[in-house]
Write a protein that holds these residues in place. Structure first.
Motif, PDB file in Angstrom:
ATOM      1  N   LEU A 236     -19.153 -22.992  16.717  1.00 11.45           N
ATOM      2  CA  LEU A 236     -17.990 -22.168  16.511  1.00 11.45           C
ATOM      3  C   LEU A 236     -17.316 -21.861  14.902  1.00 11.45           C
ATOM      4  O   LEU A 236     -16.918 -22.818  14.328  1.00 11.45           O
ATOM      5  CB  LEU A 236     -16.755 -23.320  17.036  1.00 11.45           C
ATOM      6  CG  LEU A 236     -16.614 -23.872  18.398  1.00 11.45           C
ATOM      7  CD1 LEU A 236     -15.508 -24.099  18.764  1.00 11.45           C
ATOM      8  CD2 LEU A 236     -16.777 -21.974  19.086  1.00 11.45           C
ATOM      9  N   LYS A 237     -16.793 -20.775  14.748  1.00  8.82           N
ATOM     10  CA  LYS A 237     -15.871 -20.076  13.402  1.00  8.82           C
ATOM     11  C   LYS A 237     -15.023 -19.249  13.972  1.00  8.82           C
ATOM     12  O   LYS A 237     -14.989 -18.823  15.320  1.00  8.82           O
ATOM     13  CB  LYS A 237     -18.000 -19.192  13.364  1.00  8.82           C
ATOM     14  CG  LYS A 237     -16.860 -18.018  12.035  1.00  8.82           C
ATOM     15  CD  LYS A 237     -17.920 -16.591  11.388  1.00  8.82           C
ATOM     16  CE  LYS A 237     -17.248 -16.001  10.792  1.00  8.82           C
ATOM     17  NZ  LYS A 237     -18.263 -14.848  10.691  1.00  8.82           N
ATOM     18  N   LYS A 238     -14.488 -19.779  13.086  1.00  7.53           N
ATOM     19  CA  LYS A 238     -13.351 -18.760  12.964  1.00  7.53           C
ATOM     20  C   LYS A 238     -12.504 -18.100  12.636  1.00  7.53           C
ATOM     21  O   LYS A 238     -13.060 -17.279  11.620  1.00  7.53           O
ATOM     22  CB  LYS A 238     -11.940 -20.341  12.296  1.00  7.53           C
ATOM     23  CG  LYS A 238     -10.432 -19.550  12.553  1.00  7.53           C
ATOM     24  CD  LYS A 238      -9.476 -20.729  12.052  1.00  7.53           C
ATOM     25  CE  LYS A 238      -9.480 -22.386  12.729  1.00  7.53           C
ATOM     26  NZ  LYS A 238      -9.156 -23.701  12.183  1.00  7.53           N
ATOM     27  N   HIS A 239     -12.100 -17.117  13.514  1.00  8.23           N
ATOM     28  CA  HIS A 239     -11.803 -15.361  13.360  1.00  8.23           C
ATOM     29  C   HIS A 239     -10.463 -14.850  13.985  1.00  8.23           C
ATOM     30  O   HIS A 239     -10.801 -15.490  15.254  1.00  8.23           O
ATOM     31  CB  HIS A 239     -13.476 -14.677  14.221  1.00  8.23           C
ATOM     32  CG  HIS A 239     -12.925 -12.935  13.583  1.00  8.23           C
ATOM     33  ND1 HIS A 239     -13.038 -12.884  12.535  1.00  8.23           N
ATOM     34  CD2 HIS A 239     -12.627 -12.378  14.114  1.00  8.23           C
ATOM     35  CE1 HIS A 239     -13.106 -11.362  12.785  1.00  8.23           C
ATOM     36  NE2 HIS A 239     -12.694 -10.779  13.973  1.00  8.23           N
TER      37      HIS A 239
ATOM     38  N   ASN B 254     -28.168 -19.934  13.759  1.00  9.61           N
ATOM     39  CA  ASN B 254     -28.206 -19.430  12.301  1.00  9.61           C
ATOM     40  C   ASN B 254     -27.969 -18.332  11.581  1.00  9.61           C
ATOM     41  O   ASN B 254     -27.474 -19.013  10.522  1.00  9.61           O
ATOM     42  CB  ASN B 254     -29.431 -17.892  12.558  1.00  9.61           C
ATOM     43  CG  ASN B 254     -31.138 -19.260  13.165  1.00  9.61           C
ATOM     44  OD1 ASN B 254     -31.355 -20.148  12.961  1.00  9.61           O
ATOM     45  ND2 ASN B 254     -31.834 -18.207  14.022  1.00  9.61           N
ATOM     46  N   GLU B 255     -26.728 -18.484  12.339  1.00  4.07           N
ATOM     47  CA  GLU B 255     -25.189 -17.477  11.849  1.00  4.07           C
ATOM     48  C   GLU B 255     -24.766 -18.062  11.076  1.00  4.07           C
ATOM     49  O   GLU B 255     -23.608 -18.630  10.236  1.00  4.07           O
ATOM     50  CB  GLU B 255     -24.590 -17.044  12.881  1.00  4.07           C
ATOM     51  CG  GLU B 255     -25.202 -15.310  13.625  1.00  4.07           C
ATOM     52  CD  GLU B 255     -24.156 -15.400  14.565  1.00  4.07           C
ATOM     53  OE1 GLU B 255     -23.691 -13.908  14.241  1.00  4.07           O
ATOM     54  OE2 GLU B 255     -24.173 -15.551  15.775  1.00  4.07           O
ATOM     55  N   ALA B 256     -24.095 -19.893  11.448  1.00 10.14           N
ATOM     56  CA  ALA B 256     -23.363 -21.306  10.727  1.00 10.14           C
ATOM     57  C   ALA B 256     -24.000 -21.826   9.710  1.00 10.14           C
ATOM     58  O   ALA B 256     -23.754 -21.572   8.738  1.00 10.14           O
ATOM     59  CB  ALA B 256     -23.977 -22.192  12.309  1.00 10.14           C
ATOM     60  N   PHE B 257     -25.581 -21.524   9.586  1.00  6.25           N
ATOM     61  CA  PHE B 257     -26.513 -22.107   8.698  1.00  6.25           C
ATOM     62  C   PHE B 257     -25.740 -21.167   7.438  1.00  6.25           C
ATOM     63  O   PHE B 257     -26.195 -21.082   6.093  1.00  6.25           O
ATOM     64  CB  PHE B 257     -28.191 -22.535   8.188  1.00  6.25           C
ATOM     65  CG  PHE B 257     -28.358 -23.916   9.544  1.00  6.25           C
ATOM     66  CD1 PHE B 257     -27.290 -25.395  10.092  1.00  6.25           C
ATOM     67  CD2 PHE B 257     -28.796 -23.782  10.512  1.00  6.25           C
ATOM     68  CE1 PHE B 257     -27.420 -25.921  10.251  1.00  6.25           C
ATOM     69  CE2 PHE B 257     -29.169 -24.961  12.002  1.00  6.25           C
ATOM     70  CZ  PHE B 257     -28.143 -25.986  11.423  1.00  6.25           C
ATOM     71  N   GLU B 258     -25.896 -19.237   7.939  1.00  2.43           N
ATOM     72  CA  GLU B 258     -26.515 -19.336   6.658  1.00  2.43           C
ATOM     73  C   GLU B 258     -24.467 -18.457   6.638  1.00  2.43           C
ATOM     74  O   GLU B 258     -24.829 -18.338   4.943  1.00  2.43           O
ATOM     75  CB  GLU B 258     -26.667 -17.674   7.264  1.00  2.43           C
ATOM     76  CG  GLU B 258     -26.124 -15.896   7.557  1.00  2.43           C
ATOM     77  CD  GLU B 258     -27.176 -16.163   5.111  1.00  2.43           C
ATOM     78  OE1 GLU B 258     -27.331 -15.696   3.889  1.00  2.43           O
ATOM     79  OE2 GLU B 258     -28.375 -17.234   5.587  1.00  2.43           O
TER      80      GLU B 258
ATOM     81  N   SER C 215      -8.637 -18.042  15.840  1.00  7.04           N
ATOM     82  CA  SER C 215      -8.813 -18.725  16.749  1.00  7.04           C
ATOM     83  C   SER C 215     -10.606 -18.583  16.395  1.00  7.04           C
ATOM     84  O   SER C 215     -11.137 -18.414  15.779  1.00  7.04           O
ATOM     85  CB  SER C 215      -9.069 -17.629  18.023  1.00  7.04           C
ATOM     86  OG  SER C 215      -7.718 -17.179  18.478  1.00  7.04           O
ATOM     87  N   PHE C 216     -11.041 -19.599  17.566  1.00  2.84           N
ATOM     88  CA  PHE C 216     -12.584 -19.975  17.522  1.00  2.84           C
ATOM     89  C   PHE C 216     -13.155 -19.305  18.033  1.00  2.84           C
ATOM     90  O   PHE C 216     -12.951 -18.594  19.493  1.00  2.84           O
ATOM     91  CB  PHE C 216     -13.088 -21.193  17.875  1.00  2.84           C
ATOM     92  CG  PHE C 216     -12.433 -22.188  16.571  1.00  2.84           C
ATOM     93  CD1 PHE C 216     -13.351 -22.431  15.407  1.00  2.84           C
ATOM     94  CD2 PHE C 216     -11.803 -22.935  16.879  1.00  2.84           C
ATOM     95  CE1 PHE C 216     -12.403 -23.553  14.624  1.00  2.84           C
ATOM     96  CE2 PHE C 216     -11.057 -24.191  15.640  1.00  2.84           C
ATOM     97  CZ  PHE C 216     -11.430 -24.493  14.476  1.00  2.84           C
ATOM     98  N   VAL C 217     -14.694 -18.579  17.992  1.00  2.00           N
ATOM     99  CA  VAL C 217     -15.378 -17.860  18.434  1.00  2.00           C
ATOM    100  C   VAL C 217     -17.401 -18.406  18.198  1.00  2.00           C
ATOM    101  O   VAL C 217     -17.449 -19.116  17.504  1.00  2.00           O
ATOM    102  CB  VAL C 217     -15.991 -16.798  18.538  1.00  2.00           C
ATOM    103  CG1 VAL C 217     -14.259 -15.636  18.230  1.00  2.00           C
ATOM    104  CG2 VAL C 217     -16.183 -16.071  16.772  1.00  2.00           C
TER     105      VAL C 217
END
Length: 689
Positions: free
Chosen positions: A63-66, A76-80, A69-71
């Motif tokens: 989950l990435k905060k945007h 791959n996106e997380a590691f990058e 809020s978390f999305v």
């Protein structure tokens, strides 16, 4: 599936059976399985641990905060994102702008790899873990006194046969309940049980003698008992002369002290101090245990050493049915501090500032010793560096620092300043809610690995349940981040067993030597004590039979002056507050509060207060009250009870947000081991309005 409990340091074994009903519903049954530590027992936490592992709140993907809020994002996106942020922050602020914060419930493999990850993949000196708040006082005291730190110096099986037992600051009946039969059996066999605690706990209620010590005055109480032992001629002079050093200075210090003054400082009568000392001193065998009630103080190191003085003065160590034990709290509190999570340590309990140790570990890891960073700082001091923005990004794995650190408002404020916060957890903890990126990790039912229980027995936890969703193991996450950071050759692992085999080599010749332990042995033998230097070695169940671990083979006495509390009560803050655990919950409650069976037992936090104090401050049983210290406030339910000292309040530590007791606790640190003074601070109480 065969597994073991993820909670306390006993590490009870069990079998969890998962079945589908005719209606398609999944049910679970749990049965304890025979093992040498808990002898086939299982407490309520273990019986219900699976409930959090299968809870609907489990994190199943990154989950990435945007925009607040978390999305959901891909791995791959997380590691990058991690690679981009870590690289840019270090390019701008230096290697040490990254911090790594671990946990005492991680497996040995994860703890080992986290230390390697911080120092090799990130190149930062800043790594420490929440075990700093659990065992650091006893660990540092054991190293100074005995030359090595292992929770128990003798096996649990000795307990039923000893003649006198002292439990200082440990409520085993609620914190490690599957151990209590050892002590009740000892009492049936005639053992005398002395409990030292400000509260009438479930453990204290079983005692033959309960010393209701004033919070923070354990060192003074131990001095009183030592003085009696000397006056009554109960010291073991042959043992002292043959196996120890430093006794003369201690004797001079005790001769100049007053038993009456020590009694006044401790709140324990001269008669009871004398009774406890004589009983322990005259018993042929005896064991002494400490836990957080002694250790979580700004003099925790010296308080533990003074209790160790008692053990040495009476010669009750290194032989059958005798010894000292630090009752570890977290599931892998012992192993977690042996293999590199602590700021000053390398695997095998080596020291990062010792050139020989650095050279050895660098050789195992295949790099130049000059490329290893130096010593960092303790867990709370990391939070200070976060607040000062010297640490600009933090990677948290298996911990919840907002709830577990003292002076929690300060910690939360600091974390909000970070450029980038990554939290690896099973749930959205109070700390994870603040993160820029949250990554999901496996539970105990899915994550195979070794853990080391309170007696120094290394155990293999099997885990057969498939990973849910997109969850990865701790070691997989660390390895993949390291590869994204350009260090793939140092993290080639395909299994936890591969990591353990490297750990074995890294620990070889160290104080905590695991070299002779293998997964095959653990499967066959259930568990193996360390040190175990060769595969044919049985492991040492009882330490110090021939010599202590100092180069000269002698244990060290130390003079311990009477402690001055970092914060005394006064007209503005007239009550001492101490903290602790309750039976149904574990640490910051992130897991146990997601077990319906456990949460139902303690839905909310509370404060225990003596009836006289309740009348004085006009609070009623069952009502909401506000507690306030010089650092913050919390709101909890009031429980009026005569089972506590009149000048003391007790609040459990398992809740966050407005019920986070660590908003109040004192950030003052022990000068030897950097343990915060959790167990005593000055507070005031009033009805909540």
């Amino acid at each position: 599936m065969n597994t073991q409990c993820p909670f306390c340091s006993v590490q009870c074994k069990m079998q969890v059976t998962e079945e589908k009903t005719a209606g398609g519903r999944t049910t679970y049954s749990v049965e304890p399985t025979p093992n040498q530590a808990s002898q086939g027992r299982l407490c309520i936490k273990g019986m219900n641990a699976h409930q959090h592992a299968v809870h609907r709140d489990r994190l199943l993907y990154p989950l990435k905060k945007h925009n607040g809020s978390f999305v959901r994002v891909s791995w791959n996106e997380a590691f990058e994102l991690i690679r981009e942020q870590f690289t840019s922050i270090q390019a701008k602020y230096g290697k040490d702008a990254l911090g790594v914060y671990g946990g005492g419930s991680l497996t040995n493999e994860s703890a080992y790899l986290l230390g390697k990850f911080a120092r090799v993949a990130l190149g930062t000196r800043y790594i420490d873990y929440n075990g700093r708040f659990c065992m650091s006082s006893a660990a540092s005291a054991g190293i100074k006194t005995f030359g090595v730190d292992r929770g128990l110096t003798n096996p649990l099986s000795d307990i039923p046969h000893t003649r006198c037992i002292i439990l200082a600051g440990t409520n085993i009946a609620e914190c490690q309940p599957t151990l209590m039969p050892y002590f009740t059996e000892a009492q049936k066999n005639g053992a005398y049980l002395i409990v030292i605690d400000p509260r009438n706990t479930a453990t204290a209620n079983l005692a033959d003698l309960h010393l209701k010590v004033k919070p923070g005055m354990d060192a003074a109480l131990a001095n009183g008992m030592l003085k009696v032992i000397l006056e009554e001629g109960l010291a073991d002079r042959n043992f002292i002369e043959g196996r120890t050093k430093g006794f003369e200075a201690l004797q001079m210090h005790l001769e100049s002290s007053s038993l009456e003054e020590l009694a006044n400082l401790t709140g324990v009568s001269v008669q009871d101090i004398r009774k406890a000392a004589v009983k322990y001193g005259t018993s042929e065998t005896g064991m002494l245990f400490t836990a957080r009630g002694v250790e979580q103080h700004t003099d925790g190191h010296l308080a533990v050493r003074n209790y160790m003085n008692l053990v040495l003065a009476t010669g009750k160590i290194g032989r059958a049915y005798c010894g000292y034990g630090a009752i570890t709290g977290q599931g892998n509190g012992q192993g977690g501090r042996e293999h590199g999570q602590k700021a000053d340590q390398l695997p095998g309990y080596r020291l990062i500032e010792n050139e020989h140790d650095r050279e050895y570990i660098a050789g195992v890891w295949g790099l130049d010793p000059a490329h290893l960073p130096g010593k960092g700082v303790s867990a709370y001091e990391m939070m200070e560096k976060v607040h000062e923005q010297e640490i600009r990004s933090l990677f948290v794995m298996g911990s919840n620092p907002i709830v577990s650190n003292p002076n929690a408002d300060f910690v939360e404020e600091g974390l909000s300043k970070l450029d980038f916060l990554v939290v690896a957890d099973m749930f959205l903890s109070e700390t994870a809610r603040m993160a820029d990126l949250v990554i999901p990790v496996s539970s105990y039912l899915e994550n195979e690995g070794t853990l080391t229980n309170l007696e120094g027995r290394v155990l293999l936890r099997q885990a057969d349940r498939p990973l849910p969703g997109e969850v990865l193991h701790d070691w997989q996450i660390l390895s993949l981040i390291a590869r994204s950071m350009g260090k793939p050759e140092f993290f080639p692992y395909e299994s936890a067993e591969e990591i353990f085999n490297e750990l074995r080599v890294a620990s070889k010749g160290g104080a905590a030597d695991y070299y002779g332990i293998s997964y095959d042995r653990l499967r066959e033998e259930e568990g193996v004590y360390w040190p175990c230097p060769q595969e044919e070695h049985p492991g040492e169940a009882r330490l110090f039979e021939e010599a202590f671990a100092h180069p000269d083979g002698r244990a060290e006495f130390v003079c311990v002056p009477e402690h001055v509390l970092p914060e005394e009560i006064d007209a503005e803050y007239p009550l001492y507050m101490t903290t602790g655990r309750v039976l149904a919950h574990y640490l910051s409650g992130v897991q146990s509060r997601r077990s319906a069976a456990l949460a139902a037992r303690n839905v909310e936090s509370f404060v225990e207060i003596h009836p006289n104090a309740a009348r004085r401050y006009r609070v009623q049983d069952g009502e909401w009250v506000t507690l306030e210290s010089r650092r913050g406030t919390t709101v909890v339910r009031c429980r009026v009870t005569d089972q506590i000292r009149e000048d003391t309040l007790f609040v459990p530590m398992h809740w966050g947000d407005t019920q986070n007791v660590n908003r109040l606790t004192n950030q003052a640190l022990d000068p030897f081991c950097r343990m915060p003074g959790f167990k005593v601070c000055a507070v005031r109480i009033q009805a909540y309005v």
